[in-house]
Design a protein around this motif. Structure first.
Motif, PDB file in Angstrom:
ATOM      1  N   ASN A   1       0.819  -1.207   0.000  1.00  0.00           N
ATOM      2  CA  ASN A   1       0.000   0.000   0.000  1.00  0.00           C
ATOM      3  C   ASN A   1       0.850   1.253   0.000  1.00  0.00           C
ATOM      4  N   LEU A   2       2.013   1.155   0.610  1.00  0.00           N
ATOM      5  CA  LEU A   2       2.879   2.324   0.762  1.00  0.00           C
ATOM      6  C   LEU A   2       3.731   2.583  -0.466  1.00  0.00           C
ATOM      7  N   ILE A   3       4.152   1.529  -1.161  1.00  0.00           N
ATOM      8  CA  ILE A   3       5.164   1.713  -2.203  1.00  0.00           C
ATOM      9  C   ILE A   3       4.729   1.270  -3.594  1.00  0.00           C
ATOM     10  N   ASP A   4       3.658   0.505  -3.703  1.00  0.00           N
ATOM     11  CA  ASP A   4       3.340  -0.089  -4.999  1.00  0.00           C
ATOM     12  C   ASP A   4       1.865   0.123  -5.339  1.00  0.00           C
ATOM     13  N   PHE A   5       1.581   1.153  -6.100  1.00  0.00           N
ATOM     14  CA  PHE A   5       0.196   1.438  -6.471  1.00  0.00           C
ATOM     15  C   PHE A   5      -0.386   0.333  -7.344  1.00  0.00           C
ATOM     16  N   LYS A   6       0.482  -0.351  -8.114  1.00  0.00           N
ATOM     17  CA  LYS A   6       0.007  -1.409  -8.996  1.00  0.00           C
ATOM     18  C   LYS A   6      -0.544  -2.605  -8.228  1.00  0.00           C
ATOM     19  N   SER A   7      -0.244  -2.675  -6.928  1.00  0.00           N
ATOM     20  CA  SER A   7      -0.732  -3.804  -6.135  1.00  0.00           C
ATOM     21  C   SER A   7      -2.255  -3.802  -6.031  1.00  0.00           C
ATOM     22  N   TYR A   8      -2.881  -2.666  -6.355  1.00  0.00           N
ATOM     23  CA  TYR A   8      -4.342  -2.602  -6.262  1.00  0.00           C
ATOM     24  C   TYR A   8      -5.021  -3.533  -7.265  1.00  0.00           C
ATOM     25  N   ARG A   9      -4.320  -3.893  -8.314  1.00  0.00           N
ATOM     26  CA  ARG A   9      -4.935  -4.816  -9.266  1.00  0.00           C
ATOM     27  C   ARG A   9      -5.063  -6.216  -8.677  1.00  0.00           C
ATOM     28  N   TYR A  10      -4.318  -6.457  -7.615  1.00  0.00           N
ATOM     29  CA  TYR A  10      -4.441  -7.737  -6.925  1.00  0.00           C
ATOM     30  C   TYR A  10      -5.483  -7.669  -5.805  1.00  0.00           C
ATOM     31  N   PHE A  11      -5.687  -6.485  -5.262  1.00  0.00           N
ATOM     32  CA  PHE A  11      -6.637  -6.363  -4.153  1.00  0.00           C
ATOM     33  C   PHE A  11      -8.067  -6.679  -4.580  1.00  0.00           C
ATOM     34  N   HIS A  12      -8.381  -6.503  -5.871  1.00  0.00           N
ATOM     35  CA  HIS A  12      -9.749  -6.749  -6.295  1.00  0.00           C
ATOM     36  C   HIS A  12     -10.104  -8.232  -6.216  1.00  0.00           C
TER      37      HIS A  12
END
Length: 229
Positions: A15-26
């Protein structure tokens, strides 16, 4: 990276360093998003509530010290107050005054010179809350109540138990307020979702909103902990 293998600490880091991780949160369930927020609440909400409880206990300790050192022995019994000290006892702070005079030599009119104040006599307490509101409490209305300094001294330390309720209530409020914040963010997300035609359903928008609260929560914790204005 498989989202299923991401524990709460890795999610926090991403959450702090990788905005692209949101594609995994879905791919996460709503329940796991709520659990993530709960753990974040326990950590950062715990820090804020612990400091508040510490300040509360410090204040109670000061009250105990003041009570032991400054408050004279007294007895309230059968509707009459007796104080073991020279009368009157007067404390003035700006336009507020507090007077104790069990000799009843002090007139109620003294309160007219102040915006607010309290006059305690042998048989009643007169409290001026404003120029338009004054209340009178007759000690006789308290029935068979008996109160002494020693009795109050034994009860005051129990006020520190209040710190437990402070922590509990603050954690609950912290969690609920963040759920509401996520709701507001997700509603804004609906607008962007419509404009950009991303075809995200509301459930995913709400999950994203929960995870997006991580950085604001950290910033707010730092601000509150160090009393930054």
């Amino acid at each position: 990276m498989e989202n299923e293998k991401m524990n709460v600490f890795k999610k926090f880091y991403k959450n702090l360093i990788d905005f692209k991780s949101y594609r995994y949160f879905h791919k996460e369930t709503m329940g796991r998003a709520f659990l993530y927020l709960l753990l974040i609440t326990l950590i950062f909400g715990g820090i804020i509530s612990a400091k508040t409880a510490y300040n509360y206990n410090t204040g109670v300790s000061k009250v105990i010290t003041y009570f032991n050192d400054k408050v004279p022995d007294f007895t309230l019994e059968n509707g009459e107050l007796n104080v073991d000290a020279d009368m009157p006892i007067k404390n003035v702070s700006g336009n507020d005054i507090m007077i104790i005079d069990t000799t009843n030599d002090t007139s109620e009119s003294i309160l007219d010179n102040y915006d607010t104040g309290i006059l305690i006599t042998k048989d009643k307490m007169i409290q001026k809350k404003s120029s338009l509101q004054t209340t009178v409490t007759q000690f006789s209305s308290l029935g068979n109540l008996r109160l002494t300094k020693a009795m109050l001294k034994s009860y005051i330390p129990f006020l520190k138990i209040g710190s437990i309720f402070i922590i509990g209530c603050m954690l609950i409020w912290f969690y609920l307020s963040k759920l509401f914040s996520a709701l507001l963010i997700s509603l804004i997300g609906l607008i962007f979702n419509s404009v950009m035609d991303t075809k995200l359903d509301y459930g995913n928008l709400y999950k994203f909103s929960i995870y997006s609260l991580t950085v604001p929560i950290i910033i707010k914790t730092i601000i509150k902990f160090f009393n930054i204005n």
